[in-house]
Scaffold this active site. Structure first.
Site, PDB file in Angstrom:
ATOM      1  N   HIS A 156       0.659  -1.058  -0.135  1.00  0.00           N
ATOM      2  CA  HIS A 156       0.228  -0.216  -0.029  1.00  0.00           C
ATOM      3  C   HIS A 156       0.900   1.321  -0.072  1.00  0.00           C
ATOM      4  O   HIS A 156       1.485   1.489   1.093  1.00  0.00           O
ATOM      5  CB  HIS A 156      -0.810  -0.285   1.523  1.00  0.00           C
ATOM      6  CG  HIS A 156      -1.644   1.526   1.138  1.00  0.00           C
ATOM      7  ND1 HIS A 156      -1.267   2.313   2.293  1.00  0.00           N
ATOM      8  CD2 HIS A 156      -2.474   1.917   0.797  1.00  0.00           C
ATOM      9  CE1 HIS A 156      -2.164   3.359   2.201  1.00  0.00           C
ATOM     10  NE2 HIS A 156      -2.786   3.223   1.241  1.00  0.00           N
ATOM     11  N   SER A 157       0.276   2.173  -1.141  1.00  0.00           N
ATOM     12  CA  SER A 157       1.400   3.594  -0.757  1.00  0.00           C
ATOM     13  C   SER A 157       2.999   3.187  -1.289  1.00  0.00           C
ATOM     14  O   SER A 157       3.792   2.481  -1.877  1.00  0.00           O
ATOM     15  CB  SER A 157       0.701   4.346  -0.108  1.00  0.00           C
ATOM     16  OG  SER A 157       1.575   5.910   0.088  1.00  0.00           O
TER      17      SER A 157
END
Length: 286
Positions: free
Chosen positions: A97-98
């Site tokens: 994520h990210s």
């Protein structure tokens, strides 16, 4: 999910592990200043995975880098490989994520012999910069690094105030984090001290990046990801990765596909069912 602690060459690496021990091996990498708790809401909606969510170096309950060392994507890639080695995993899938998706992108491109699949949420490749910004970026990073020495950590009298601060930080970044998700991250991302709590993350993680790749370099990196890849982005897009640019990057994947879901930057925490549906059988497909 149960607590996990591993001894690696860079120091103690902590994390959370859940799912059947004979399930598909998946390493989960969280975003900047988050921690392994980022994947707690998602796991109950994913079947058949032996999922290990780690606290990346300097985050959560993992060790900080030695004084004088710099945090970098290259260093994070090696830290993830150290974790996989400590687990005895020669081949595995990645869920990021990210910032964690950016690190996973680098690892998938650099080590195709070890990465079976890549599921990236809200990032693909690294944040790029213009060549003309090289000197200014280096100067700013050096000034900020030297100024950090001797600064004291903010002490929160209770976790509730830390949760509110984490929610406000997300709002400043353009994606306000809901209270339940912020509390999960805060409970794992703080340490008790006299008078209350401080962030357990290394303050050096807040420093400007010394150097960033160009968009051309990021494109070559993304095009070099050989494994099957699925990318999940939230709508609206983040300001630092506008929709046309992120679609251009996904189009470079040799075996990639894109899913867009209405939601915020932490949609895997706030809309875990929708994200799990978008993941589907990606990790266990033949």
């Amino acid at each position: 999910m149960r607590e996990l602690v591993l001894d690696t060459p860079m120091g103690r690496m902590s994390g959370l592990r859940g799912g059947p021990s004979n399930g598909t091996r998946v390493l989960a990498l969280h975003g900047w200043l988050d921690n392994a708790a980022s994947f707690v809401p998602l796991l109950p909606h994913l079947d058949g995975l032996d999922l290990v969510a780690i606290d990346l170096p300097g985050h959560g309950r993992s060790a900080h880098l030695a004084p004088g060392a710099d945090y970098s994507f290259a260093g994070a890639v090696n830290a993830v490989l150290d974790v996989a080695d400590a687990l005895g995993w020669e081949r595995f899938a990645l869920l990021g994520h990210s910032m964690g998706a950016g690190i996973a992108s680098l690892l998938a491109a650099a080590c195709p012999q070890r990465v079976e699949r890549l599921l990236a949420i809200e990032a693909l490749g690294a944040l790029a910069d213009e060549v003309d910004n090289t000197v200014v970026r280096m100067r700013d990073a050096i000034i900020a690094t030297r100024a950090l020495q001797g600064k004291s950590l903010r002490v929160f009298p209770d976790l509730a105030q830390a949760v509110r601060a984490r929610m406000s930080a997300g709002h400043r970044l353009g994606s306000r984090l809901a209270e339940p998700a912020a509390r999960l991250l805060v409970e794992r991302g703080t340490a008790p001290v006299e008078g209350g709590f401080v962030w357990s993350s290394d303050p050096r993680l807040t420093l400007p990046t010394f150097q960033r790749p160009t968009e051309a370099q990021v494109n070559v990196l993304v095009a070099g990801i050989e494994c099957p890849a699925r990318v999940i982005f939230a709508d609206p897009a983040q300001p630092y990765l506008p929709d046309p640019l992120r679609r251009e990057r996904v189009a470079l994947l040799p075996r990639g596909e894109l899913v867009v879901i209405e939601g915020g930057h932490h949609l895997h925490m706030e809309q875990p069912e929708a994200v799990a549906q978008a993941i589907g059988d990606f990790f266990i497909a033949p």
